[in-house]
Design an enzyme around this catalytic site. Sequence first.
Site, PDB file in Angstrom:
ATOM      1  N   CYS A 288      36.318   6.312  15.983  1.00 26.63           N
ATOM      2  CA  CYS A 288      35.697   6.076  17.282  1.00 26.63           C
ATOM      3  C   CYS A 288      34.196   6.239  17.242  1.00 26.63           C
ATOM      4  O   CYS A 288      33.485   5.670  18.054  1.00 26.63           O
ATOM      5  CB  CYS A 288      36.266   7.029  18.328  1.00 26.63           C
ATOM      6  SG  CYS A 288      37.972   6.657  18.694  1.00 26.63           S
TER       7      CYS A 288
ATOM      8  N   THR B 242       0.841  -1.183   0.000  1.00 27.05           N
ATOM      9  CA  THR B 242       0.000   0.000   0.000  1.00 27.05           C
ATOM     10  C   THR B 242       0.880   1.237   0.000  1.00 27.05           C
ATOM     11  O   THR B 242       1.776   1.368   0.836  1.00 27.05           O
ATOM     12  CB  THR B 242      -0.888   0.021   1.265  1.00 27.05           C
ATOM     13  OG1 THR B 242      -1.680  -1.147   1.277  1.00 27.05           O
ATOM     14  CG2 THR B 242      -1.774   1.255   1.294  1.00 27.05           C
TER      15      THR B 242
END
Lengths: 410, 173
Positions: A334, A248
Amino acid sequence: MMKGVQMAGRPLYLDMQATSPVDPRVLDAMLPYYMDQFGNPHSRTHMYGWESDEAVEKAREQIAKLIGANAKEIIFTSGATEANNIAIKGVMHFYKEKKKHVITTQTEHKCVLDSCRHLQQEGFEVTYLPVRKDGLVDMDELKAAIRPDTGIISIMTVNNEIGVIQPMAEIGELCRKNKIFLHTDAAQAAGKIPINVDDMKVDLMSLSAHKIYGPKGVGALYMRRRPRVRVEAQMSGGGQERGIRSGTVPTPLAVGMGAACEIAMEEMKHDEKYIRELTDRLYKGITSQLDGVIVNGSMEHRYAGNLNLSFAYVEGESLLMGLKEVAVSSGSACTSASLEPSYVLRALGVEEDMAHTSIRFGIGRFTTKEEIDRAIELTVDQVQKLREMSPLWEMVQEGIDLKSIQWAQH
Amino acid sequence: MLGQFTRGLVSVASAMTQPKTAGLLLTSRLYHEKVVEHYDNPRNVGSFDKDDPTVGTGLVGSPACGDVMKLQIKVDENTGKIVDTCFKTFGCGSAIASSSVATEWIKGRQMEEVLTIKNSDIAKHLSLPPVKLHCSMLAEDAIKAAVKDYQKKKAKREDNNSSPPDGQATVVG
């Protein structure tokens, strides 16, 4: 947003490449389809369905207009990731008898790279083109990579990390000559720089709503009709969206995307000028007070709202920690789950130690001058503080060439 | 009528999302607090003279890895006690905090004693997540490297002092 950190109010948002706030006008357009006009656009038998379908078709038209396409060439998807999947896997699966080869670049979005990896596992061959130091594709290398069995070339228009704009018209010309399909991920480009599918000679284009002040969860795939591009559908179901993408169509999201595209088209010139002013202000503000600041990627062929900077001798995650009041992102290892520095920066040939120092500032329609000034102040302060704490900065000040040092790896 | 309600809802919604400039935003994940504290108020940032005979310098890590720590100790020659420490770090918040903690812990201790400091102690103190454990390991390495450097310098000086005074001594450049 730092865990365990107290602050007054919310951080100022300078991460527009990650996502953007929904424009209030877009929200206004969407709400009726959540409230009383909530029909399923594929319901054929009553007004709820008809009015929902009308809204979807209007949105389709708005999106097509933004990129110079015909509404019949627009397929709604759940986002640019899904559009990229359909384009790459769908095209290659459809033409797999004759075409076995894909060309893409090393700086593409993860979903493109991963789709290509998936194809490799199925037996297709993929060439991952390197890029130049400024982030742009080398046309000679691209020409050299083309084979008689190349089925599709996928190159993104504007890069999400460094903002560089690829020479799509030139690439399109090359693809036409060699009769190869050209796909481009235009998620960061559409609505921000002028795009025309005929000028660019692209056959497939991926679009994302939440990069241009639209809702998250919806995107679109442009597929050229003349000459026709065929794909194998990736979602099986009721045959919605011309059988290419079953499911849909989410009317409120589609309406939101349409409204966002229309607003972007009308305000593109103004936005571009405004954003460029702010970016220049940010860049000058920072570089007038700090040296050792490098822009990653071409300055010339660049979308103004993306400023990716490396601050030498200062590590990215520690800088982000100091920039508590500013929401930005970094190419530092990091900050990624894998401890690897950004693959895009590495593809540019940025040295590993510099890749750890990058910060991406994303500026958009709703960014204010005050936010930029505050960002400049905070960035300069934090970089200076971190340089005071940096042994590398100290060594450079003493005249030591860092490249001459034998580092003790552990 | 529902349309009016909708518009009303939008204005309420936009009012609710106005930035609260007066309120405080305290998040619940407190494990990061200590790391942030060390970043905001780092202890012992600085530099001693590398050539000072009472100073030991440990330089570990590499820019390519995104972590470089320089940890220095000033040692009382007679007692072997570390009287002062300082550090400089290029690295993430956890790396900065780990080296900051390291300098705090070794100040006022005997050199042999600080060699027993384990990275797991530092990690536990800072509540480091698994992905950041290597930062604490680097801090442990930095302590050991600083002590080793001081001991090496001391040994070299003692060698010089004990060499024959008849001009046969090698010149140490």
